[in-house]
Design a protein around this motif. Structure first.
Motif, PDB file in Angstrom:
ATOM      1  N   UNK A 297     -14.110  -7.792  13.618  1.00 34.84           N
ATOM      2  CA  UNK A 297     -13.146  -6.893  14.266  1.00 34.84           C
ATOM      3  C   UNK A 297     -12.422  -6.014  13.254  1.00 34.84           C
ATOM      4  N   UNK A 298     -12.570  -6.313  11.968  1.00 36.62           N
ATOM      5  CA  UNK A 298     -11.800  -5.632  10.924  1.00 36.62           C
ATOM      6  C   UNK A 298     -12.645  -4.626  10.151  1.00 36.62           C
ATOM      7  N   UNK A 299     -12.012  -3.519   9.776  1.00 30.93           N
ATOM      8  CA  UNK A 299     -12.621  -2.509   8.907  1.00 30.93           C
ATOM      9  C   UNK A 299     -11.577  -2.072   7.889  1.00 30.93           C
ATOM     10  N   UNK A 300     -11.987  -1.964   6.639  1.00 28.18           N
ATOM     11  CA  UNK A 300     -11.061  -1.472   5.619  1.00 28.18           C
ATOM     12  C   UNK A 300     -10.857   0.029   5.791  1.00 28.18           C
ATOM     13  N   UNK A 301      -9.607   0.470   5.664  1.00 23.61           N
ATOM     14  CA  UNK A 301      -9.339   1.897   5.767  1.00 23.61           C
ATOM     15  C   UNK A 301     -10.047   2.643   4.626  1.00 23.61           C
ATOM     16  N   UNK A 302     -10.586   3.806   4.899  1.00 24.15           N
ATOM     17  CA  UNK A 302     -11.291   4.558   3.848  1.00 24.15           C
ATOM     18  C   UNK A 302     -10.326   5.156   2.836  1.00 24.15           C
TER      19      UNK A 302
ATOM     20  N   UNK B  37      -4.120  -1.075  20.139  1.00 23.37           N
ATOM     21  CA  UNK B  37      -4.766  -2.354  19.869  1.00 23.37           C
ATOM     22  C   UNK B  37      -4.300  -2.966  18.552  1.00 23.37           C
ATOM     23  N   UNK B  38      -4.202  -4.283  18.542  1.00 23.48           N
ATOM     24  CA  UNK B  38      -3.788  -5.013  17.346  1.00 23.48           C
ATOM     25  C   UNK B  38      -4.625  -6.275  17.192  1.00 23.48           C
ATOM     26  N   UNK B  39      -5.927  -6.107  17.078  1.00 27.21           N
ATOM     27  CA  UNK B  39      -6.781  -7.264  16.868  1.00 27.21           C
ATOM     28  C   UNK B  39      -6.629  -8.274  17.979  1.00 27.21           C
ATOM     29  N   UNK B  40      -6.113  -9.465  17.634  1.00 25.80           N
ATOM     30  CA  UNK B  40      -5.978 -10.526  18.640  1.00 25.80           C
ATOM     31  C   UNK B  40      -4.517 -10.786  19.014  1.00 25.80           C
TER      32      UNK B  40
ATOM     33  N   UNK C 229      -2.199   8.130  17.816  1.00 22.18           N
ATOM     34  CA  UNK C 229      -3.200   8.695  16.918  1.00 22.18           C
ATOM     35  C   UNK C 229      -4.587   8.122  17.095  1.00 22.18           C
ATOM     36  N   UNK C 230      -5.178   7.642  15.991  1.00 25.88           N
ATOM     37  CA  UNK C 230      -6.615   7.359  15.951  1.00 25.88           C
ATOM     38  C   UNK C 230      -7.055   6.151  16.766  1.00 25.88           C
ATOM     39  N   UNK C 231      -6.120   5.367  17.295  1.00 20.90           N
ATOM     40  CA  UNK C 231      -6.491   4.215  18.119  1.00 20.90           C
ATOM     41  C   UNK C 231      -6.143   4.420  19.593  1.00 20.90           C
ATOM     42  N   UNK C 232      -5.843   5.646  19.958  1.00 20.87           N
ATOM     43  CA  UNK C 232      -5.401   5.936  21.317  1.00 20.87           C
ATOM     44  C   UNK C 232      -6.486   5.730  22.357  1.00 20.87           C
TER      45      UNK C 232
ATOM     46  N   UNK D  85     -10.773   5.355  15.388  1.00 15.35           N
ATOM     47  CA  UNK D  85     -11.038   4.390  14.317  1.00 15.35           C
ATOM     48  C   UNK D  85     -11.847   3.253  14.923  1.00 15.35           C
ATOM     49  N   UNK D  86     -12.900   2.782  14.260  1.00 15.70           N
ATOM     50  CA  UNK D  86     -13.844   1.878  14.911  1.00 15.70           C
ATOM     51  C   UNK D  86     -13.386   0.442  15.101  1.00 15.70           C
ATOM     52  N   UNK D  87     -12.282   0.048  14.524  1.00 14.86           N
ATOM     53  CA  UNK D  87     -11.845  -1.349  14.605  1.00 14.86           C
ATOM     54  C   UNK D  87     -10.374  -1.442  14.972  1.00 14.86           C
ATOM     55  N   UNK D  88     -10.016  -2.539  15.636  1.00 14.43           N
ATOM     56  CA  UNK D  88      -8.612  -2.746  16.017  1.00 14.43           C
ATOM     57  C   UNK D  88      -7.816  -3.438  14.917  1.00 14.43           C
ATOM     58  N   UNK D  89      -8.500  -3.851  13.841  1.00 14.39           N
ATOM     59  CA  UNK D  89      -7.840  -4.388  12.649  1.00 14.39           C
ATOM     60  C   UNK D  89      -8.222  -3.495  11.477  1.00 14.39           C
ATOM     61  N   UNK D  90      -7.235  -2.905  10.845  1.00 12.22           N
ATOM     62  CA  UNK D  90      -7.487  -2.029   9.699  1.00 12.22           C
ATOM     63  C   UNK D  90      -6.949  -2.663   8.427  1.00 12.22           C
TER      64      UNK D  90
END
Length: 270
Positions: free
Chosen positions: A207-212, A56-59, A94-97, A222-227
């Motif tokens: 849709x966005x979450x900052x990487x920890x 996934x890549x956001x929009x 990885x984490x978006x599979x 990972x909970x969002x398609x935009x990091x």
């Protein structure tokens, strides 16, 4: 033989020779085997291999990690006098599979596969094997390790490029802030390639979450398609002029890196 006829024959021969000097396509998928043999390795010794994955890549499109390096390769192949190998569309996601439409190839399968691809490019006569990588994470490590091993084993020269990292300064130059996965920078790059792949009407900042930061928290998937690389910045803005500027400046930076690396390889006699 009459002079006009002789002149016509000479001109025809000249243009046939000139035609043979110019390759009909830069894409290995489209070239004929006999023409390939006429150019590689005598006239062309560099190959560009785009690598990516589906996630996934956001929009923008799930295949953005393939779309970006493939477009980059097409943009600079003439300048580098290079051929373009078929894009490797599946990777170590990885984490978006877990997202719809995503694919994940295990490292155990991916590592020998990419090794055989690189060995095949070397076998076909390429001296400079440039991997234009569109997907990071564990895939980067595997590509770097395997490329270095093949270079040592077969005496070829390899370069692995994560384009968004190399061009991180371009992101700040164009947007005056940091980007992210499917964020401001990557969305702009895809927008410059094909605006129909960008679905602005589906976008929401939620849709966005900052990487920890390391050691704080971890979520799988990972909970969002935009990091976002930094909190509070890197949200897509869909500005057409900036997208075009970003595309051109990123490609110029990557092109310079490749040219400089090949030049220094040559200077060192490697």
């Amino acid at each position: 033989m009459k002079k006009p006829l002789l002149l016509s024959i000479l001109l025809l021969s000249f243009f046939q020779i000139k035609a043979q000097e110019k390759i009909s396509t830069r894409e290995m998928n489209r070239i004929n085997w006999m023409e390939f043999a006429e150019f590689v390795p005598e006239k062309i010794s560099t190959v560009l291999l785009p690598t990516g994955t589906l996630e996934p890549h956001g929009v923008v499109n799930n295949g953005a990690d393939n779309t970006a390096p493939e477009a980059m390769a097409k943009d600079m192949a003439d300048e580098l006098n290079a051929l373009i190998a078929p894009t490797l569309n599946y990777g170590i996601t990885g984490s978006m599979a877990a997202f719809p439409g995503a694919f994940h190839i295990s490292e155990e399968a991916y590592r020998p596969f990419i090794r055989d691809i690189l060995k095949g490019l070397a076998k076909n006569g390429f001296k400079n094997i440039i991997l234009l990588n569109g997907h990071g994470g564990g895939q980067t490590k595997v590509l770097q390790e395997v490329a270095a091993e093949v270079a040592t084993e077969l005496g070829v020269r390899t370069l692995v490029i994560n384009w968004w990292s190399v061009a991180s300064d371009v992101t700040f130059e164009v947007f005056d802030e940091n980007g992210g996965h499917a964020g401001l920078n990557e969305t702009a790059y895809i927008q410059a390639i094909d605006p129909t792949l960008v679905h602005k009407e589906r976008y929401s900042p939620e849709m966005a979450t900052a990487y920890p930061t390391e050691g704080t928290w971890s979520a799988s998937p990972f909970p969002s398609s935009i990091g976002l690389y930094e909190e509070g910045q890197g949200y897509p803005n869909f500005d057409e002029a900036q997208a075009k500027e970003y595309f051109e400046k990123v490609n110029a930076k990557i092109l310079k890196l490749i040219k400089d690396t090949i030049r220094k390889w040559d200077m060192a006699g490697l």
